[in-house]
Design a protein around this motif. Structure first.
Motif, PDB file in Angstrom:
ATOM      1  N   MET A 127       3.472   0.489  -6.980  1.00  0.00           N
ATOM      2  CA  MET A 127       4.821  -0.012  -6.702  1.00  0.00           C
ATOM      3  C   MET A 127       5.275  -1.156  -7.605  1.00  0.00           C
ATOM      4  O   MET A 127       6.469  -1.446  -7.656  1.00  0.00           O
ATOM      5  CB  MET A 127       4.897  -0.470  -5.235  1.00  0.00           C
ATOM      6  N   LEU A 128       4.349  -1.821  -8.304  1.00  0.00           N
ATOM      7  CA  LEU A 128       4.709  -2.978  -9.116  1.00  0.00           C
ATOM      8  C   LEU A 128       4.351  -2.745 -10.586  1.00  0.00           C
ATOM      9  O   LEU A 128       3.293  -2.207 -10.897  1.00  0.00           O
ATOM     10  CB  LEU A 128       3.994  -4.239  -8.610  1.00  0.00           C
ATOM     11  N   ARG A 129       5.209  -3.203 -11.472  1.00  0.00           N
ATOM     12  CA  ARG A 129       4.965  -3.018 -12.901  1.00  0.00           C
ATOM     13  C   ARG A 129       3.955  -4.020 -13.453  1.00  0.00           C
ATOM     14  O   ARG A 129       3.257  -3.723 -14.424  1.00  0.00           O
ATOM     15  CB  ARG A 129       6.283  -3.152 -13.670  1.00  0.00           C
ATOM     16  N   ASN A 130       3.902  -5.205 -12.852  1.00  0.00           N
ATOM     17  CA  ASN A 130       3.083  -6.283 -13.418  1.00  0.00           C
ATOM     18  C   ASN A 130       1.753  -6.461 -12.681  1.00  0.00           C
ATOM     19  O   ASN A 130       1.134  -7.522 -12.770  1.00  0.00           O
ATOM     20  CB  ASN A 130       3.855  -7.602 -13.381  1.00  0.00           C
ATOM     21  N   ASP A 131       1.332  -5.473 -11.907  1.00  0.00           N
ATOM     22  CA  ASP A 131       0.091  -5.609 -11.131  1.00  0.00           C
ATOM     23  C   ASP A 131      -0.706  -4.309 -11.206  1.00  0.00           C
ATOM     24  O   ASP A 131      -0.948  -3.639 -10.205  1.00  0.00           O
ATOM     25  CB  ASP A 131       0.417  -5.957  -9.672  1.00  0.00           C
ATOM     26  N   LYS A 132      -1.101  -3.964 -12.428  1.00  0.00           N
ATOM     27  CA  LYS A 132      -1.829  -2.728 -12.645  1.00  0.00           C
ATOM     28  C   LYS A 132      -3.333  -2.960 -12.547  1.00  0.00           C
ATOM     29  O   LYS A 132      -3.837  -4.035 -12.857  1.00  0.00           O
ATOM     30  CB  LYS A 132      -1.487  -2.138 -14.022  1.00  0.00           C
ATOM     31  N   MET A 133      -4.030  -1.931 -12.120  1.00  0.00           N
ATOM     32  CA  MET A 133      -5.483  -2.018 -11.972  1.00  0.00           C
ATOM     33  C   MET A 133      -6.172  -1.774 -13.310  1.00  0.00           C
ATOM     34  O   MET A 133      -5.713  -0.985 -14.120  1.00  0.00           O
ATOM     35  CB  MET A 133      -5.977  -0.987 -10.950  1.00  0.00           C
ATOM     36  N   SER A 134      -7.265  -2.477 -13.492  1.00  0.00           N
ATOM     37  CA  SER A 134      -8.163  -2.217 -14.617  1.00  0.00           C
ATOM     38  C   SER A 134      -9.514  -1.838 -14.033  1.00  0.00           C
ATOM     39  O   SER A 134      -9.775  -2.067 -12.840  1.00  0.00           O
ATOM     40  CB  SER A 134      -8.302  -3.468 -15.496  1.00  0.00           C
ATOM     41  N   TRP A 135     -10.382  -1.279 -14.854  1.00  0.00           N
ATOM     42  CA  TRP A 135     -11.679  -0.879 -14.308  1.00  0.00           C
ATOM     43  C   TRP A 135     -12.484  -2.101 -13.868  1.00  0.00           C
ATOM     44  O   TRP A 135     -13.266  -2.040 -12.924  1.00  0.00           O
ATOM     45  CB  TRP A 135     -12.455  -0.054 -15.335  1.00  0.00           C
ATOM     46  N   VAL A 183       3.264  -5.737  -0.629  1.00  0.00           N
ATOM     47  CA  VAL A 183       3.938  -5.484  -1.903  1.00  0.00           C
ATOM     48  C   VAL A 183       5.440  -5.731  -1.763  1.00  0.00           C
ATOM     49  O   VAL A 183       6.069  -6.350  -2.639  1.00  0.00           O
ATOM     50  CB  VAL A 183       3.670  -4.044  -2.378  1.00  0.00           C
ATOM     51  N   ILE A 184       6.024  -5.278  -0.669  1.00  0.00           N
ATOM     52  CA  ILE A 184       7.463  -5.446  -0.456  1.00  0.00           C
ATOM     53  C   ILE A 184       7.823  -6.926  -0.336  1.00  0.00           C
ATOM     54  O   ILE A 184       8.825  -7.381  -0.898  1.00  0.00           O
ATOM     55  CB  ILE A 184       7.912  -4.656   0.790  1.00  0.00           C
ATOM     56  N   VAL A 185       7.015  -7.696   0.388  1.00  0.00           N
ATOM     57  CA  VAL A 185       7.266  -9.134   0.507  1.00  0.00           C
ATOM     58  C   VAL A 185       7.159  -9.802  -0.858  1.00  0.00           C
ATOM     59  O   VAL A 185       7.995 -10.629  -1.231  1.00  0.00           O
ATOM     60  CB  VAL A 185       6.284  -9.779   1.508  1.00  0.00           C
ATOM     61  N   SER A 186       6.114  -9.444  -1.619  1.00  0.00           N
ATOM     62  CA  SER A 186       5.928 -10.034  -2.946  1.00  0.00           C
ATOM     63  C   SER A 186       7.081  -9.695  -3.879  1.00  0.00           C
ATOM     64  O   SER A 186       7.538 -10.537  -4.658  1.00  0.00           O
ATOM     65  CB  SER A 186       4.608  -9.530  -3.540  1.00  0.00           C
ATOM     66  N   ASN A 191      13.731 -15.111  -2.759  1.00  0.00           N
ATOM     67  CA  ASN A 191      14.742 -16.104  -2.405  1.00  0.00           C
ATOM     68  C   ASN A 191      14.826 -16.369  -0.907  1.00  0.00           C
ATOM     69  O   ASN A 191      15.777 -17.019  -0.453  1.00  0.00           O
ATOM     70  CB  ASN A 191      16.118 -15.640  -2.916  1.00  0.00           C
ATOM     71  N   MET A 192      13.864 -15.882  -0.151  1.00  0.00           N
ATOM     72  CA  MET A 192      13.881 -16.108   1.287  1.00  0.00           C
ATOM     73  C   MET A 192      12.755 -17.058   1.685  1.00  0.00           C
ATOM     74  O   MET A 192      11.602 -16.816   1.356  1.00  0.00           O
ATOM     75  CB  MET A 192      13.739 -14.787   2.046  1.00  0.00           C
ATOM     76  N   PRO A 193      13.066 -18.164   2.387  1.00  0.00           N
ATOM     77  CA  PRO A 193      12.020 -19.106   2.799  1.00  0.00           C
ATOM     78  C   PRO A 193      10.947 -18.423   3.642  1.00  0.00           C
ATOM     79  O   PRO A 193      11.285 -17.650   4.547  1.00  0.00           O
ATOM     80  CB  PRO A 193      12.804 -20.138   3.628  1.00  0.00           C
ATOM     81  N   PRO A 194       9.669 -18.704   3.371  1.00  0.00           N
ATOM     82  CA  PRO A 194       8.584 -18.042   4.101  1.00  0.00           C
ATOM     83  C   PRO A 194       8.654 -18.243   5.608  1.00  0.00           C
ATOM     84  O   PRO A 194       8.344 -17.321   6.375  1.00  0.00           O
ATOM     85  CB  PRO A 194       7.323 -18.696   3.525  1.00  0.00           C
ATOM     86  N   ARG A 195       9.072 -19.440   6.062  1.00  0.00           N
ATOM     87  CA  ARG A 195       9.141 -19.691   7.499  1.00  0.00           C
ATOM     88  C   ARG A 195      10.192 -18.805   8.161  1.00  0.00           C
ATOM     89  O   ARG A 195       9.978 -18.294   9.271  1.00  0.00           O
ATOM     90  CB  ARG A 195       9.471 -21.159   7.766  1.00  0.00           C
ATOM     91  N   VAL A 196      11.319 -18.631   7.483  1.00  0.00           N
ATOM     92  CA  VAL A 196      12.390 -17.795   8.039  1.00  0.00           C
ATOM     93  C   VAL A 196      11.920 -16.347   8.144  1.00  0.00           C
ATOM     94  O   VAL A 196      12.070 -15.704   9.192  1.00  0.00           O
ATOM     95  CB  VAL A 196      13.647 -17.883   7.157  1.00  0.00           C
ATOM     96  N   LEU A 197      11.338 -15.838   7.064  1.00  0.00           N
ATOM     97  CA  LEU A 197      10.876 -14.451   7.063  1.00  0.00           C
ATOM     98  C   LEU A 197       9.770 -14.237   8.080  1.00  0.00           C
ATOM     99  O   LEU A 197       9.778 -13.244   8.834  1.00  0.00           O
ATOM    100  CB  LEU A 197      10.388 -14.074   5.663  1.00  0.00           C
ATOM    101  N   ALA A 198       8.793 -15.153   8.130  1.00  0.00           N
ATOM    102  CA  ALA A 198       7.685 -15.021   9.072  1.00  0.00           C
ATOM    103  C   ALA A 198       8.189 -15.079  10.512  1.00  0.00           C
ATOM    104  O   ALA A 198       7.793 -14.261  11.359  1.00  0.00           O
ATOM    105  CB  ALA A 198       6.645 -16.118   8.825  1.00  0.00           C
ATOM    106  N   GLY A 255       4.015 -15.506 -10.345  1.00  0.00           N
ATOM    107  CA  GLY A 255       2.732 -15.297 -11.001  1.00  0.00           C
ATOM    108  C   GLY A 255       1.597 -14.864 -10.087  1.00  0.00           C
ATOM    109  O   GLY A 255       0.512 -14.513 -10.570  1.00  0.00           O
ATOM    110  N   VAL A 256       1.811 -14.886  -8.762  1.00  0.00           N
ATOM    111  CA  VAL A 256       0.768 -14.454  -7.828  1.00  0.00           C
ATOM    112  C   VAL A 256       0.840 -12.940  -7.667  1.00  0.00           C
ATOM    113  O   VAL A 256       1.888 -12.391  -7.331  1.00  0.00           O
ATOM    114  CB  VAL A 256       0.932 -15.138  -6.454  1.00  0.00           C
ATOM    115  N   LYS A 257      -0.271 -12.269  -7.922  1.00  0.00           N
ATOM    116  CA  LYS A 257      -0.327 -10.813  -7.824  1.00  0.00           C
ATOM    117  C   LYS A 257      -0.911 -10.394  -6.478  1.00  0.00           C
ATOM    118  O   LYS A 257      -1.865 -11.002  -5.992  1.00  0.00           O
ATOM    119  CB  LYS A 257      -1.157 -10.235  -8.969  1.00  0.00           C
ATOM    120  N   VAL A 258      -0.343  -9.351  -5.918  1.00  0.00           N
ATOM    121  CA  VAL A 258      -0.764  -8.862  -4.602  1.00  0.00           C
ATOM    122  C   VAL A 258      -2.236  -8.497  -4.606  1.00  0.00           C
ATOM    123  O   VAL A 258      -2.989  -8.850  -3.691  1.00  0.00           O
ATOM    124  CB  VAL A 258       0.087  -7.646  -4.184  1.00  0.00           C
ATOM    125  N   SER A 259      -2.674  -7.790  -5.639  1.00  0.00           N
ATOM    126  CA  SER A 259      -4.065  -7.320  -5.688  1.00  0.00           C
ATOM    127  C   SER A 259      -5.041  -8.487  -5.751  1.00  0.00           C
ATOM    128  O   SER A 259      -6.070  -8.488  -5.072  1.00  0.00           O
ATOM    129  CB  SER A 259      -4.275  -6.395  -6.893  1.00  0.00           C
TER     130      SER A 259
END
Length: 323
Positions: A127-135, A183-186, A191-198, A255-259
């Motif tokens: 789902m993300l372009r900047n979070d690809k797996m490597s071996w 992934v969707i949250v990341s 632009n949504m404050p974490p406290r509001v979303l949580a 810069g924080v990646k989900v994986s």
């Protein structure tokens, strides 16, 4: 404040607000609820208990939201996104978890839940372009998963029952749902404050779990329970409020990646085992668990090494591009 003291304060602040430290704190919090969940489920049905837990968690966060009316107005414009997160990260995730865990032995359930970082890496890759797996990353995640398996198998006997395939399927689906939510949250919550979303997602998700519990479980709403039940419910609500707010904040960081972030979840069984050794009189450190912990530590060290190497490579590329 003297300049030296101010410098020390800024260093300490930077350290405790770092992604690594906050991820460890969230995982430590998530390692504590298992005993409380067992206590709560002695008195109420799973979906009812989970619904109450997360509904209360969302309410706990509300007083800590600054500029409440402004933030609510902003969040209401993205109500579809909030509803989607509520469904994935609370209603479906914990509905599947509480249901699936009842069909499998504790050791197998721990291993399947422990596989979340692997599923997170797969969903991020898709789902993300900047979070690809490597071996190398796949190897590090599988190494951590093997450590979880070692700890889990060393702490309980595995007995096959006919309900196991059902439970395995439900818990695998639980991993997919939870990873997709991460992934969707990341990707979409920048632009949504974490406290509001949580807060809003847990209130909505908890309310839905309570509604689902009515036709499925027919819970008793008028029963009065012992004090340990309310203590457990209160602790679980506070843990979820703090841990999920921290996690959503980390997922939204630049810069924080989900994986990479989800690999820290491998330390949850380590914390869980250590807490059992400290609290329960019949629990003591054993060789198998210590081996599993060592394997997980190697996995986390490898992931962090790969992250640092990737960051240095990115800095070199940026420097070359600027010249």
């Amino acid at each position: 404040m003297p300049k030296f003291a101010e410098t020390i304060f800024q260093i300490m602040k930077k350290f405790f607000l770092s992604t690594t430290v906050l991820a460890i704190i969230a995982c430590l919090l998530w390692a504590t609820p298992f005993t409380a969940i067992k206590i709560g489920l002695k008195y109420t049905t799973p979906l009812q208990f989970a619904g109450l837990r997360f509904f209360l968690s969302g309410l706990i966060i509300l007083p800590f939201i600054k500029d409440f009316r402004v933030k609510v107005k902003e969040a209401s414009k993205r109500w579809r996104f909030v509803l989607w997160v509520a469904l994935l990260q609370t209603t479906f995730l914990y509905g599947l978890f509480y249901t699936g865990i009842s069909y499998v032995p504790g050791a197998l359930g721990a291993m399947l839940i422990g596989a979340q970082p692997l599923f997170a890496a797969i969903m991020a890759h898709i789902m993300l372009r900047n979070d690809k797996m490597s071996w190398q990353k796949v190897f590090a995640i599988l190494l951590g998963l093997s450590g979880v398996c070692i700890i889990s198998l060393g702490r309980a006997d595995f007995v096959f029952t006919t309900t196991i395939p059902i439970g395995v399927g439900i818990l695998l689906l639980n991993n997919i749902v939870g990873s997709t939510g991460n992934v969707i949250v990341s990707r979409d919550a920048k632009n949504m404050p974490p406290r509001v979303l949580a807060s809003f997602s847990m209130i909505i998700g908890g309310a839905m779990l309570l509604l689902f519990s009515i036709p499925i479980e027919h819970p008793n709403w008028t029963a009065v329970h012992p004090g340990e039940y309310y203590i457990s419910l209160g602790w679980l609500a506070m843990v979820s409020a703090l841990a999920i707010t921290i996690w959503f904040g980390l997922l939204g960081r630049e810069g924080v990646k989900v994986s990479n972030l989800n690999t820290w979840k491998f330390i949850i069984p380590i914390f869980g085992a250590c807490l059992s050794w400290l609290v329960l009189p019949n629990e003591n450190p054993d060789t198998i668990s210590l081996i599993g912990m060592f394997v997980i530590a190697c996995s986390l060290l490898l992931v962090n090494f790969l992250n640092r190497r990737a960051q240095k490579a990115q800095v070199r590329l940026s420097s070359m591009a600027s010249h």
